[in-house]
Design a protein around this motif. Sequence first.
Motif, mmCIF file in Angstrom:
data_model
loop_
_atom_site.group_PDB
_atom_site.id
_atom_site.type_symbol
_atom_site.label_atom_id
_atom_site.label_comp_id
_atom_site.label_asym_id
_atom_site.label_seq_id
_atom_site.Cartn_x
_atom_site.Cartn_y
_atom_site.Cartn_z
ATOM 1 N N TYR A 17 0.863 -1.175 0.000
ATOM 2 C CA TYR A 17 0.000 0.000 0.000
ATOM 3 C C TYR A 17 0.895 1.220 0.000
ATOM 4 N N GLY A 18 0.770 2.050 -1.036
ATOM 5 C CA GLY A 18 1.624 3.216 -1.199
ATOM 6 C C GLY A 18 2.801 2.875 -2.081
ATOM 7 N N PRO A 19 3.680 3.820 -2.343
ATOM 8 C CA PRO A 19 3.684 5.181 -1.819
ATOM 9 C C PRO A 19 2.706 6.095 -2.571
ATOM 10 N N PHE A 20 2.317 7.180 -1.880
ATOM 11 C CA PHE A 20 1.436 8.201 -2.429
ATOM 12 C C PHE A 20 2.130 9.551 -2.304
ATOM 13 N N THR A 21 1.622 10.555 -2.983
ATOM 14 C CA THR A 21 2.253 11.880 -2.953
ATOM 15 C C THR A 21 1.830 12.711 -1.747
ATOM 16 N N THR A 68 9.714 3.703 4.220
ATOM 17 C CA THR A 68 8.665 3.044 4.987
ATOM 18 C C THR A 68 8.384 3.867 6.234
ATOM 19 N N GLY A 69 7.173 3.735 6.750
ATOM 20 C CA GLY A 69 6.879 4.422 7.990
ATOM 21 C C GLY A 69 5.405 4.583 8.246
ATOM 22 N N GLU A 117 5.147 9.368 0.331
ATOM 23 C CA GLU A 117 6.338 8.693 -0.200
ATOM 24 C C GLU A 117 6.683 7.393 0.526
ATOM 25 N N CYS A 118 5.873 6.984 1.492
ATOM 26 C CA CYS A 118 6.125 5.739 2.217
ATOM 27 C C CYS A 118 5.173 4.637 1.762
ATOM 28 N N HIS A 119 5.563 3.399 2.015
ATOM 29 C CA HIS A 119 4.682 2.265 1.748
ATOM 30 C C HIS A 119 4.821 1.253 2.874
ATOM 31 N N VAL A 120 3.816 0.381 2.987
ATOM 32 C CA VAL A 120 3.842 -0.731 3.932
ATOM 33 C C VAL A 120 3.215 -1.934 3.241
#
Length: 137
Positions: A17-21, A68-69, A117-120
Amino acid sequence: MGDKVMFTAVADRGGYYGPFTSDRTLVFNTAITNIGGNYDATSGIFTAPAQGYYFFTFSYHASKQHKTGLNLIKNHDLIVRAFNDKIGASTIIDNAGNAATLQLEAGDKVFVQLPAECHVYAADSVTTFSGFLIKGA
């Protein structure tokens, strides 16, 4: 209000899921436990039913393909966060989490935010959000 308020939910969205702006609320869409019904699995938001002291924790799993975060937010305020911005580091997997004890008023909102800008990894029950009432005020 009953004296039992607790939940555990997982993000089960079928993969990364992500990353998004921009920052987004991460919806942990599968509630494993939701005693009191104060966690909304459609919005990802916990709403305090009454004044008291609450404990929250979150954890995530991700790859090092992107930053990530996650952030724990109370109403509009950042409380704690966990992150790793080392893309392509020597390991390919990232796991992190954090926790906080909060004094809440009835109606306060607590949720987990996915920073821009993060994803998990949102599958296989590895990205979680939990909370419970310690003591009513």
